[in-house]
Design an enzyme around this catalytic site. Structure first.
Site, PDB file in Angstrom:
ATOM      1  N   HIS A 127       0.834  -1.209   0.000  1.00  0.00           N
ATOM      2  CA  HIS A 127       0.000   0.000   0.000  1.00  0.00           C
ATOM      3  C   HIS A 127       0.874   1.268   0.000  1.00  0.00           C
ATOM      4  O   HIS A 127       0.626   2.205  -0.767  1.00  0.00           O
ATOM      5  CB  HIS A 127      -0.907  -0.014   1.234  1.00  0.00           C
ATOM      6  CG  HIS A 127      -1.689   1.240   1.436  1.00  0.00           C
ATOM      7  ND1 HIS A 127      -2.774   1.582   0.666  1.00  0.00           N
ATOM      8  CD2 HIS A 127      -1.518   2.260   2.327  1.00  0.00           C
ATOM      9  CE1 HIS A 127      -3.242   2.755   1.069  1.00  0.00           C
ATOM     10  NE2 HIS A 127      -2.500   3.186   2.068  1.00  0.00           N
ATOM     11  N   HIS A 165       1.049   4.968  -2.301  1.00  0.00           N
ATOM     12  CA  HIS A 165       1.369   6.353  -1.932  1.00  0.00           C
ATOM     13  C   HIS A 165       2.574   6.953  -2.649  1.00  0.00           C
ATOM     14  O   HIS A 165       2.547   8.116  -3.043  1.00  0.00           O
ATOM     15  CB  HIS A 165       1.619   6.449  -0.423  1.00  0.00           C
ATOM     16  CG  HIS A 165       0.355   6.474   0.384  1.00  0.00           C
ATOM     17  ND1 HIS A 165      -0.541   7.515   0.317  1.00  0.00           N
ATOM     18  CD2 HIS A 165      -0.174   5.575   1.265  1.00  0.00           C
ATOM     19  CE1 HIS A 165      -1.565   7.270   1.137  1.00  0.00           C
ATOM     20  NE2 HIS A 165      -1.369   6.095   1.714  1.00  0.00           N
ATOM     21  N   SER A 222      -3.537   0.557  -4.798  1.00  0.00           N
ATOM     22  CA  SER A 222      -2.898  -0.638  -4.238  1.00  0.00           C
ATOM     23  C   SER A 222      -3.922  -1.752  -4.035  1.00  0.00           C
ATOM     24  O   SER A 222      -3.657  -2.730  -3.365  1.00  0.00           O
ATOM     25  CB  SER A 222      -2.222  -0.288  -2.904  1.00  0.00           C
ATOM     26  OG  SER A 222      -3.170   0.209  -1.979  1.00  0.00           O
ATOM     27  N   GLU A 264      -6.143   9.003  -0.324  1.00  0.00           N
ATOM     28  CA  GLU A 264      -6.369   7.560  -0.128  1.00  0.00           C
ATOM     29  C   GLU A 264      -7.327   6.997  -1.172  1.00  0.00           C
ATOM     30  O   GLU A 264      -7.068   5.936  -1.735  1.00  0.00           O
ATOM     31  CB  GLU A 264      -6.928   7.284   1.279  1.00  0.00           C
ATOM     32  CG  GLU A 264      -5.974   7.592   2.416  1.00  0.00           C
ATOM     33  CD  GLU A 264      -4.762   6.676   2.485  1.00  0.00           C
ATOM     34  OE1 GLU A 264      -4.704   5.686   1.736  1.00  0.00           O
ATOM     35  OE2 GLU A 264      -3.858   6.981   3.273  1.00  0.00           O
TER      36      GLU A 264
HETATM   37 FE   LIG Z   1      -2.666   5.074   3.106  1.00  0.00          FE
END
Ligand SMILES: [Fe+2]
Length: 450
Positions: A282, A287, A346, A327
């Protein structure tokens, strides 16, 4: 099974308890013990105590205390009986018991005009290392790796790395096992297939650079240190290993310094396309590419800067804005909706779902987006669309203008400190720097046009 992240509630859990800061004048020796006993009897936990020379009576000392408890009325009573000044409850600066403005606080936590406590230098983030809600080594019984002793030991190893890490050190390298690399490989392979059609342009521009320079490959889990060095060169962001999951205020504070707290562990091998919390897949696949883009790097930092010293209800709104943008955000590019949120980028399942006709798409409007409840364990029914990243940034800035705090927080990239523009001299000093920048711009334009 599709990957289904826990919507980073692990980064950003909220807390119902009210928090407070107060200043207590303690003249007699042993007075502190009595105070501690009184708070203990009332079930109010103190999270910080520091002594300092009194700001009111020369030659005397006073104590700055911070605490947390369910009974804010009880807290007020105790502090009043002790002759102290309550300067903040749950993030809101308040008038003191004596009717005076809140007392100034001491270095290094706050500025010159408020008693708000927050990190002022990048080194102050070291103090967050052990201040976590849950350690990554503490697994709940329904976690896929709960019964796997070797997996738990592995997460403990990474907790220890993060606990001992200090700003400026190299992030220790992890020798990932074959099983761990295979797990990464499954996630990487599946997602890479759909990035060209599902991820935003900025993501697809950076991803090949990560492959070339940071070892983003199916058979290799990149090292946080290498990725952090890459980010520092591109946008000044850096990664920092994290021992557990921070409360929202502390997670957002890291963003103000362009520091992203990242996990090093990987999800359990038995379920490669599912993780109940943010793992290294993730952080790195979701990110990192977006933090390497200048516009989104700035947008992320803006949320962090806005959170410093903000009241709790504003921290909650900023957290929700972070959730629906960095996010789970989508944007419109050349008439099509694309993903830029890490939770989507992700997640093989949700990345496809979010661009289908099933969820509802709404325009990103911080006033509304910031109060929209979100789900922790399922795909979102609503996503917020940024018309452009410039537009999202501008809307966020206007939204943040409403935060009730007596200063503007500005990051100094040379000293790695947050400065507070809260008086005329500081504002004039900042204006002089802008004038220098403007002169550079003017000269560059004139040379271009010559
Ligand atoms: Fe995150």
């Amino acid at each position: 099974m599709d990957i289904q992240t826990k919507k980073d509630s692990t980064h950003l859990e909220s807390d119902d308890d009210s928090t407070f800061d107060a200043v207590l004048p303690l003249k007699e020796s042993g007075a502190l013990v009595k105070v501690l006993q009184q708070f203990q009897r009332s079930g109010i936990g103190l999270t910080h105590i520091e002594s300092r020379p009194s700001r009111r009576v020369e030659g005397e000392y006073e104590f700055l205390i911070s605490g947390r408890g369910k009974d804010s009325k009880g807290t007020r009573e105790i502090i009043k009986n002790l002759g102290g000044d309550l300067v903040r409850v749950s993030g809101s600066r308040i008038e003191s018991n004596t009717g005076e403005a809140a007392a100034e606080s001491s270095e290094p936590f706050d500025g010159s005009v408020t008693a708000f406590r927050f990190p002022r230098t990048i080194q102050d983030l070291d103090q967050f290392a052990n201040r976590v809600l849950d350690y990554i080594s503490d697994l709940p019984p329904d976690h896929p790796g709960f019964s796997d002793a070797a997996y738990r030991a592995r997460r403990k190893e990474m907790t220890n790395i993060a606990t001992n890490y200090k700003h400026g050190q190299s992030i220790p390298r992890i020798e990932y096992t074959e099983k761990e690399v295979q797990t990464w490989g499954t996630v990487f392979r599946n997602l890479k297939k759909i990035f060209p059609t599902h991820a935003c342009e900025e993501y697809n521009r950076v991803f090949p650079l990560l492959e070339e320079q940071c070892g983003f490959r199916e058979d290799n889990i990149p090292q946080l240190e290498d990725v952090s060095q890459f980010l520092q060169k591109r946008t000044g962001w850096r990664l920092r290993p994290v021992a557990g999951f921070h409360a929202p205020r502390e997670f957002l504070a890291g963003l103000a310094f362009r520091v992203f707290h990242a996990t090093q562990f990987i999800r359990h091998w038995s379920k490669p396309l599912y993780t109940p919390e943010p793992d290294v897949c993730h952080e790195l696949i979701g990110h990192v590419p977006m933090l390497a883009d200048p516009k989104l790097a700035q947008f992320s930092q803006d949320i962090g800067l806005a959170s410093l010293g903000a009241p709790d209800d504003w921290v909650e709104k900023l957290t929700t804005c972070w959730f629906y943008t960095m996010e789970f955000g989508v944007c419109r590019q050349e008439g099509q909706v694309k993903a830029y949120g890490a939770g989507l980028l992700s997640s093989f399942g949700e990345l496809q779902y979010c661009l289908s006709d099933k969820p509802e798409m709404r325009e990103f409007e911080p006033e509304k987006t910031g109060v929209q409840p979100y789900r922790n364990t399922e795909y979102q029914p609503i996503y917020y669309v940024a018309e452009s990243f410039e537009d999202a940034k501008s809307k966020l800035q206007k939204f943040c203008d409403q935060i009730p705090r007596p200063f503007v927080a500005k990051y100094n990239p040379y000293t790695l400190e947050v400065e507070m523009l809260d008086n005329k001299d500081k504002i004039l000093n900042h204006a002089a720097k802008l004038k220098d920048d403007f002169e550079i711009l003017r000269e560059a334009v004139s040379r271009l046009c010559a």
